[in-house]
Design an enzyme around this catalytic site. Sequence first.
Site, PDB file in Angstrom:
ATOM      1  N   LYS A  26      61.299  25.955  33.587  1.00  0.00           N
ATOM      2  CA  LYS A  26      61.025  27.120  32.728  1.00  0.00           C
ATOM      3  C   LYS A  26      61.809  27.047  31.432  1.00  0.00           C
ATOM      4  CE  LYS A  26      58.758  30.382  35.589  1.00  0.00           C
ATOM      5  NZ  LYS A  26      58.639  31.712  36.141  1.00  0.00           N
ATOM      6  N   LYS A  80      50.907  22.697  40.046  1.00  0.00           N
ATOM      7  CA  LYS A  80      50.582  23.856  40.893  1.00  0.00           C
ATOM      8  C   LYS A  80      49.744  24.866  40.094  1.00  0.00           C
ATOM      9  CE  LYS A  80      54.083  27.326  40.258  1.00  0.00           C
ATOM     10  NZ  LYS A  80      54.895  28.392  40.750  1.00  0.00           N
ATOM     11  N   LYS A 115      49.858  31.376  37.283  1.00  0.00           N
ATOM     12  CA  LYS A 115      49.284  32.449  36.476  1.00  0.00           C
ATOM     13  C   LYS A 115      49.767  32.389  35.040  1.00  0.00           C
ATOM     14  CE  LYS A 115      52.506  35.356  38.953  1.00  0.00           C
ATOM     15  NZ  LYS A 115      52.606  36.339  39.974  1.00  0.00           N
TER      16      LYS A 115
HETATM   17  P1  AMP Z   1      55.274  34.131  41.665  1.00  0.00           P
HETATM   18  O1  AMP Z   1      53.925  34.042  41.085  1.00  0.00           O
HETATM   19  O2  AMP Z   1      56.177  33.103  41.076  1.00  0.00           O
HETATM   20  O3  AMP Z   1      55.841  35.513  41.695  1.00  0.00           O
HETATM   21  O4  AMP Z   1      55.090  33.690  43.184  1.00  0.00           O
HETATM   22  C1  AMP Z   1      54.798  34.577  44.237  1.00  0.00           C
HETATM   23  C2  AMP Z   1      54.626  33.800  45.519  1.00  0.00           C
HETATM   24  O5  AMP Z   1      53.483  32.942  45.437  1.00  0.00           O
HETATM   25  C3  AMP Z   1      55.816  32.888  45.848  1.00  0.00           C
HETATM   26  O6  AMP Z   1      56.052  32.934  47.244  1.00  0.00           O
HETATM   27  C4  AMP Z   1      55.335  31.524  45.453  1.00  0.00           C
HETATM   28  O7  AMP Z   1      55.955  30.489  46.215  1.00  0.00           O
HETATM   29  C5  AMP Z   1      53.851  31.592  45.762  1.00  0.00           C
HETATM   30  N1  AMP Z   1      53.054  30.694  44.915  1.00  0.00           N
HETATM   31  C6  AMP Z   1      52.993  30.717  43.552  1.00  0.00           C
HETATM   32  N2  AMP Z   1      52.148  29.770  43.100  1.00  0.00           N
HETATM   33  C7  AMP Z   1      51.670  29.124  44.203  1.00  0.00           C
HETATM   34  C8  AMP Z   1      50.756  28.032  44.395  1.00  0.00           C
HETATM   35  N3  AMP Z   1      50.146  27.437  43.366  1.00  0.00           N
HETATM   36  N4  AMP Z   1      50.497  27.638  45.663  1.00  0.00           N
HETATM   37  C9  AMP Z   1      51.090  28.254  46.719  1.00  0.00           C
HETATM   38  N5  AMP Z   1      51.963  29.271  46.608  1.00  0.00           N
HETATM   39  C10 AMP Z   1      52.257  29.720  45.366  1.00  0.00           C
END
Ligand code: AMP
Length: 333
Positions: free
Chosen positions: A116, A198, A201
């Site tokens: 990041k 990965k 968003k």
């Molecule tokens: P965040 O969007 O960073 O708040 O992530 C929220 C949850 O989604 C966390 O547990 C991440 O590990 C999971 N996560 C985010 N992106 C992915 C992805 N591409 N594949 C699987 N899990 C994800």
Amino acid sequence: MDKDGSKIIFSGIQPSGTITLGNYIGAVRNWPLTAKMGRGIFSVADLHALTVRNKPSELRARTLSTFAILLASGVDPENSIVFVQSHVPAHAELAWVLNCYTMFGELGRMTQFKDKSKQHSENVNAGLFTYPALMAADILLYDTDLVPVGVDQKQHVELARDIALRFNGVYGDVFTIPEGYIPSFGAKICSLTRPDKKMSKSDPNPKSYISIVEDADTIIKKFKSAVTDSDGRIAFSPEKAGISNLLTIYSTMTGCTVEEAVSEFEGSGYGDFKLAVGKAVAEGLRPLREKYEDLMNNKDYLVSVMEQGAARAAKIADRTLARVYKKIGLFKG
Ligand code: AMP
Ligand code: TRP
């Protein structure tokens, strides 16, 4: 562990951008399932979202919609506690304490910080650096046993464990030592346009991710244009990242195994396969999308669930914070 001996399950999600199919398969979908193993406590981690610049009105709107998505995904506010992180001040308070028990070197080794800070080189702020201490506070406030997350958060959960062990080493058994709970399959869903990365968003290209509440036609269109390869075989292997990602998505959304999916599509062209995956996702998400739309039309209900959730969470969190303050020697008359 809860008073009655059941396991505590805690997880959070940032209200940054839209919730993707990766968030859903890797994390959110598992929350109602893991909550059945004990007591679920789930949070919209709005304080975490401040490490990047947000438009205030957008952050507010996304906090509400992320909260609705959790309920639409099956998190039950009767059996679980669902709340917004900033509504429970103990999170920010414990985070400060834990910052003082987290080493500079440990934070510098976090791969998410390294990634990041490259991505946002104009804004490498202290919050971005110390974010894992806030995440440790989230987890440790509730005597959490299990933390269901996708694989990208594994390192942060391990650091929360290390911080808890370090703290307990000095002051005795203050914190429960948490464990990550990472799905054996689907813990990393990849981008539809760059399948070596990965699904995220924060990706500037909206074709790379599926928002879990977008309409069926858009979902199908995005899958039709997913990047694959040129050898024409439907097989699961590391060299075939695009096809393997689609097979993973298909099997998690339909409940079949990858082997079953491979044999189902044996001999099909990529076009037909991509269309089938798109349809399976659009169909699989339909009930969630409908529930989400209902909830978003009922803002008063969402706000009341939020308030109840925060009150229940604060009761537990405040007790833990008081325990910590006492142990470390903060004066209370
Ligand atoms: P965040 O969007 O960073 O708040 O992530 C929220 C949850 O989604 C966390 O547990 C991440 O590990 C999971 N996560 C985010 N992106 C992915 C992805 N591409 N594949 C699987 N899990 C994800
Ligand atoms: N940092 C997590 C993410 O970006 C979200 C999160 C915040 C979280 N607090 C948490 C996850 C506590 C698990 C436990 O994905």
